[in-house]
Design an enzyme around this catalytic site. Structure first.
Site, PDB file in Angstrom:
ATOM      1  CG  ASP A  97       0.888   0.157  -8.336  1.00 52.91           C
ATOM      2  OD1 ASP A  97       0.294  -0.625  -9.099  1.00 52.91           O
ATOM      3  OD2 ASP A  97       0.571   1.349  -8.219  1.00 52.91           O
ATOM      4  CD  GLU A  98      -4.017  -1.775  -8.349  1.00 52.44           C
ATOM      5  OE1 GLU A  98      -4.101  -0.754  -9.022  1.00 52.44           O
ATOM      6  OE2 GLU A  98      -4.882  -2.662  -8.345  1.00 52.44           O
TER       7      GLU A  98
END
Length: 342
Positions: A97-98
DNA sequence: TCTGGGGTCCTCTTTCTC
DNA sequence: TCTGGAGAAAGAGGACCC
């Protein structure tokens, strides 16, 4: 992404919107497991990542507990990463998620690009993200954390003193609980105080590599390159038993199963391991590893299992066992065609 | 009473090889 | 054949990240 796993679940089950949602383990807060992600509603009760599910349940019994659904989060993650790549080909993945994006060559303002990214991600997924802009990855990462959710924070070289130095050393990427405690013992709690420490002292205390890192990081210096293509270095599987056990049969059965899973994973990804490591964690959390090097890289269940049992034989099982794991390391790309043997 | 699972990287020590 | 040193590789543990 903001509270990514929880946000994905709230998106697909809209009745969860506005309610405390906790994602972790098998979704049963009476079983062993930790929180992967808590929605912002759950965080208000003190629930946070890495907290035991049982503790989260005590803090927030009314929360909805859900199991981790990696395939679904990966699907959404791919949509997000595809959007990011439209803005710059230089993208570094940082987990599911990054990501870091090098926008230095874009010719557009950071604000412009950020608002474009945010609206495009929201249009395609209905999810919000927080963006940090900085002169390098280290600073951008800290910036991205400063305003959440749905934030945008810009830190330039000239902002380092005013924006970074007041923060806790724990905010530096690479400073965890141990280093934080160690620094605190030296009277260093903020990044600014760290920046005031002489390089010699940091190197003496933390070693050359990490000491130099701390010295530079406290000044916002980071010249680490973008890693745009990545090769796996190891592949592993581990299980924590629901109850600690001293039953050798149970341990052996799990070790055999984990060996099979590791071999399957290797075959699927087209790698072979030159090295096999077994990990055993006892009931008091003491963790030991035993490793062995194979004659040649392997992805077969038989060879990995055999090596795993050889390693297990060197572990003195003197206490109840809480976890066992198997890892294949020193990965090599399997020869073309080698993975499709019938 | 609690403390997952999948990774990376670093450091120190031991073992191997020349 | 013994000994010692240097450097690489292997093994173990620990800190950190998402």
């Amino acid at each position: 992404m903001d509270a990514f796993f929880a946000a994905v679940e709230q998106k697909r089950q809209p009745d969860l919107i506005g309610r405390p949602v906790v994602i972790g383990g098998g979704g049963d807060p009476t079983q062993r497991g930790v929180v992967s992600t808590a929605s912002y509603e759950a965080r208000r009760f003190g629930v946070h990542s890495a907290m035991p599910l049982r503790t989260a349940h005590k803090l927030c019994p009314q929360a909805v507990f859900l199991p981790v659904d990696y395939p679904e989060y990966s699907r959404v993650s791919r949509i997000v990463k595809d959007i990011l790549r439209e803005f710059s080909p230089v993208m570094e993945d940082v987990g599911i998620d990054e990501a870091f994006l090098d926008i230095s060559g874009s010719g557009r303002s950071a604000e412009d690009i950020s608002s474009d990214i945010k609206s495009k991600i929201y249009d395609k997924t209905g999810l919000t993200c927080s963006i940090g802009i900085g002169p390098n990855k280290l600073v951008a990462k800290i910036a991205s954390d400063m305003q959440k959710p749905d934030g945008l924070t810009i830190i330039s070289e000239t902002d380092i003193e005013s924006k970074l130095w007041p923060l806790s050393v724990r905010k530096l990427w690479g400073v965890g609980p141990k280093t934080e405690a160690h620094l605190k013992g030296m009277g260093i709690e903020t990044i600014g105080r760290l920046a005031a420490a002489p390089l010699g002292l940091l190197v003496e205390t933390f070693g050359n590599s990490y000491g130099t890192f701390l010295f530079e990081a406290s000044r916002g210096i980071d010249d680490s390159p973008f890693v745009t293509n990545w090769e796996p270095k190891s592949s592993s599987r581990e299980t924590t038993f629901q109850r600690d056990t001293d039953n050798w049969q149970v341990i052996a059965r799990h070790l055999a199963e984990l060996s099979r899973e590791v071999a399957d994973d290797l075959k699927k990804s087209g790698y072979r391991g030159r090295n096999v490591t077994v990990k055993v964690r006892f009931d008091d959390f003491e963790t030991v590893t035993r490793a062995t090097t194979l004659r040649e890289a392997a992805d077969s269940v038989e060879l990995i299992r055999k090596a795993a049992f050889e390693c297990l034989g060197r572990v003195e099982l003197k206490k109840r066992v809480r976890l066992v794991g198997v890892r294949a390391g020193k990965l090599e790309k399997a020869a073309a065609g080698g993975a499709v043997k019938a």
